[in-house]
Motif scaffolding. Structure first.
Motif, PDB file in Angstrom:
ATOM      1  N   LEU A 143       0.838  -1.198   0.000  1.00  0.00           N
ATOM      2  CA  LEU A 143       0.000   0.000   0.000  1.00  0.00           C
ATOM      3  C   LEU A 143       0.873   1.248   0.000  1.00  0.00           C
ATOM      4  O   LEU A 143       1.987   1.219   0.531  1.00  0.00           O
ATOM      5  CB  LEU A 143      -0.908   0.013   1.234  1.00  0.00           C
ATOM      6  N   PRO A 144       0.388   2.323  -0.593  1.00  0.00           N
ATOM      7  CA  PRO A 144       1.158   3.565  -0.568  1.00  0.00           C
ATOM      8  C   PRO A 144       1.314   4.035   0.881  1.00  0.00           C
ATOM      9  O   PRO A 144       0.481   3.711   1.727  1.00  0.00           O
ATOM     10  CB  PRO A 144       0.311   4.536  -1.372  1.00  0.00           C
ATOM     11  N   VAL A 145       2.382   4.781   1.114  1.00  0.00           N
ATOM     12  CA  VAL A 145       2.601   5.305   2.470  1.00  0.00           C
ATOM     13  C   VAL A 145       1.643   6.471   2.685  1.00  0.00           C
ATOM     14  O   VAL A 145       1.783   7.514   2.064  1.00  0.00           O
ATOM     15  CB  VAL A 145       4.072   5.760   2.624  1.00  0.00           C
ATOM     16  N   LEU A 146       0.639   6.257   3.518  1.00  0.00           N
ATOM     17  CA  LEU A 146      -0.395   7.275   3.751  1.00  0.00           C
ATOM     18  C   LEU A 146      -0.419   7.637   5.227  1.00  0.00           C
ATOM     19  O   LEU A 146      -0.229   6.772   6.079  1.00  0.00           O
ATOM     20  CB  LEU A 146      -1.776   6.716   3.391  1.00  0.00           C
ATOM     21  N   ASP A 147      -0.699   8.896   5.525  1.00  0.00           N
ATOM     22  CA  ASP A 147      -0.830   9.308   6.925  1.00  0.00           C
ATOM     23  C   ASP A 147      -1.915   8.489   7.619  1.00  0.00           C
ATOM     24  O   ASP A 147      -1.804   8.129   8.780  1.00  0.00           O
ATOM     25  CB  ASP A 147      -1.192  10.803   7.010  1.00  0.00           C
ATOM     26  N   GLU A 148      -2.985   8.206   6.865  1.00  0.00           N
ATOM     27  CA  GLU A 148      -4.120   7.478   7.448  1.00  0.00           C
ATOM     28  C   GLU A 148      -3.708   6.098   7.947  1.00  0.00           C
ATOM     29  O   GLU A 148      -4.305   5.562   8.880  1.00  0.00           O
ATOM     30  CB  GLU A 148      -5.248   7.321   6.414  1.00  0.00           C
ATOM     31  N   THR A 149      -2.677   5.522   7.309  1.00  0.00           N
ATOM     32  CA  THR A 149      -2.286   4.162   7.673  1.00  0.00           C
ATOM     33  C   THR A 149      -1.874   4.090   9.139  1.00  0.00           C
ATOM     34  O   THR A 149      -2.134   3.100   9.819  1.00  0.00           O
ATOM     35  CB  THR A 149      -1.132   3.683   6.759  1.00  0.00           C
ATOM     36  N   ALA A 150      -1.240   5.156   9.629  1.00  0.00           N
ATOM     37  CA  ALA A 150      -0.785   5.150  11.018  1.00  0.00           C
ATOM     38  C   ALA A 150      -1.960   5.062  11.984  1.00  0.00           C
ATOM     39  O   ALA A 150      -1.836   4.531  13.079  1.00  0.00           O
ATOM     40  CB  ALA A 150       0.040   6.410  11.289  1.00  0.00           C
ATOM     41  N   ARG A 151      -3.125   5.577  11.561  1.00  0.00           N
ATOM     42  CA  ARG A 151      -4.287   5.609  12.465  1.00  0.00           C
ATOM     43  C   ARG A 151      -5.319   4.550  12.097  1.00  0.00           C
ATOM     44  O   ARG A 151      -6.320   4.384  12.776  1.00  0.00           O
ATOM     45  CB  ARG A 151      -4.955   6.992  12.381  1.00  0.00           C
ATOM     46  N   ALA A 152      -5.071   3.847  11.000  1.00  0.00           N
ATOM     47  CA  ALA A 152      -6.106   2.945  10.485  1.00  0.00           C
ATOM     48  C   ALA A 152      -6.325   1.757  11.397  1.00  0.00           C
ATOM     49  O   ALA A 152      -5.376   1.186  11.917  1.00  0.00           O
ATOM     50  CB  ALA A 152      -5.716   2.457   9.099  1.00  0.00           C
ATOM     51  N   ARG A 153      -7.570   1.431  11.586  1.00  0.00           N
ATOM     52  CA  ARG A 153      -7.894   0.202  12.311  1.00  0.00           C
ATOM     53  C   ARG A 153      -8.761  -0.706  11.446  1.00  0.00           C
ATOM     54  O   ARG A 153      -9.050  -1.817  11.809  1.00  0.00           O
ATOM     55  CB  ARG A 153      -8.620   0.532  13.631  1.00  0.00           C
TER      56      ARG A 153
END
Lengths: 173, 269
Positions: B233-243
């Motif tokens: 997956l692309p490096v996204l800010d959302e990934t850090a918070r994704a559940r």
């Protein structure tokens, strides 16, 4: 795999089959646009380069030599040449921050992209900067040394060792 | 400069960064030294891989249409020259020239037909060789990809804060399963998919990272014949918070927010 699809589309283009051009564009437009934008920092300019590159691919598909590299590498070389030409002609009319780039919807990333990013992250910031100034900025080693106020020998060592490291990490020599 | 010194410069040359006497010496020797050429081309391949690390950018919708229009063979055809009125004296000369041209055209056409026959034969031979080469290239590419995937997966698995999210198959793809491996620190994530049917023509699966009220698009992918896929997956800010993560079936070019049926979905408790 993407590469074999790209090769078969390219061989159709080489036979003059225009029907292959749309799919070939769809497969690579994200990469070519992203790269042109990285060099030119202007979406309209980048899209002009994208147009030129794919037209060149269409007209010169029969000149693609699979032994020299992947279709992606072929496109990347054409993109870099054309974007740097345009950059030089335009004479750096403005500075824009990286974050101001109009990055559109992200297209799929594959494992190769992941590996390249990983490999780049193993370089020191200095090595990466020198390599990027050369590759995306079109600067020569002397120009980079002057721009950074560092001795030429230091810049050459950074680029050389950085490239050797990338070559080790990115596969067959 | 001797060959050893020039080989040292091959990486810099592949970046197009040599200048002055070094560039001249390098270029002069390149065609003569197979060792130097091999080094240079190996580094050229490394340089050509650099842009793969950039975030891909979708061009505006008009770009594709503009390209297809510009590539139309008719658009580039030579237009007939505008007709000019000629004086009486020149008409005879023009008529003679037309006759000469017609004769020349007949000769040229015969030669062109012969050349075409030869080109077709050469093309058939080239196709056979190209197929053999393409087969080998495919196998190599597959092996290289598997190696790269193994490396990436191992790297992620070594992350101390690795988050594993299971995605269950939804009604249209009940037998499918996926697992998202997420490193919230680096915002890297891999999606390992199994048992998904191949997307119909013109469609692709699209990944959604859910960290807020609206899902964030995280790229499209296709599955292999066995229904599997490994998607970085692309490096996204959302990934850090994704559940939560989800996958839906969408038009092949991807969409900004989900429109098609959800085939996989899951989150941490």
């Amino acid at each position: 795999m993407t590469e074999s699809l790209a090769r078969s589309l390219l061989s159709r283009l080489a036979r003059g089959d225009k029907g292959a051009l749309g799919p070939f564009f769809d497969l690579h437009a994200g990469l070519v646009t992203g790269m042109a934008l990285r060099i030119l920092r202007d979406l309209a300019d980048a899209e002009d380069v994208v147009q030129e590159v794919f037209l060149q691919a269409w007209r010169q598909a029969d000149r693609y030599d699979p032994e020299r590299g992947t279709p992606e590498a072929w496109l990347v070389t054409m993109t870099r040449t054309r974007a740097l030409d345009r950059l030089r002609r335009r004479a750096a009319r403005r500075e824009e921050s990286e974050s101001a780039l109009p990055i559109g919807t992200l297209l799929p990333k594959d494992e190769t992209a992941f590996s390249v990013r990983e490999a780049l992250e193993t370089l020191s910031a200095d090595q990466r900067r020198a390599i990027e100034l050369a590759y995306y900025g079109g600067l020569t080693q002397s120009e980079i040394a002057a721009a950074l106020g560092e001795p030429l020998g230091t810049i050459k060592t950074r680029m050389r060792t950085g490239m050797i490291r990338l070559r080790e990490l990115l596969g067959p020599a | 400069m001797n060959d050893d010194e020039l080989v040292e410069l091959a990486g810099i040359a592949a970046l197009g960064a040599l200048d002055g006497a070094e560039r001249d010496a390098f270029q002069a020797r390149l065609a003569l030294s197979p060792r130097l050429a091999a080094e240079f081309h190996a580094f050229e391949r490394v340089a050509a891989a650099l842009p793969l690390a950039l975030p891909p950018v979708r061009p505006t919708g008009a770009a594709r249409a503009r390209l297809l229009e510009a590539a139309d063979p008719d658009a580039g055809a030579v237009r007939p020259a505008p007709r000019r009125t000629r004086s009486g004296g020149l008409r005879w000369l023009a008529a003679a020239a037309v006759l000469l041209l017609a004769a020349a055209a007949l000769v040229l056409r015969a030669e062109r037909d012969q050349a075409r026959r030869e080109a077709r034969l050469a093309e058939q031979q080239r196709d056979t060789q190209a197929e053999a080469r393409a087969g080998l290239a495919r196998e190599l590419e597959q092996a290289r990809l598997e190696l790269a995937q193994g490396r990436s997966v191992r790297r992620l698995l070594d992350t101390p804060r690795l988050l594993v999210v299971d995605l269950a198959g939804q009604a249209p793809a009940a037998g499918a399963h996926a697992r998202a491996l997420v490193d919230p620190g680096s915002r890297r994530a891999l999606l390992l998919v199994r048992g998904l049917e191949r997307a119909p023509a013109g469609k692709a699966y699209e990944v959604w990272v859910i960290a807020g009220p609206a899902p964030t698009a995280a790229g499209t992918f296709q599955v292999a014949e066995d229904g599997s896929a490994v998607v970085a997956l692309p490096v996204l800010d959302e990934t850090a918070r994704a559940r939560s993560f989800a996958v839906s079936l969408e038009p092949a070019e991807g969409v900004a927010s989900p429109t098609g049926p959800i085939v996989l979905a899951g989150g941490t408790p």
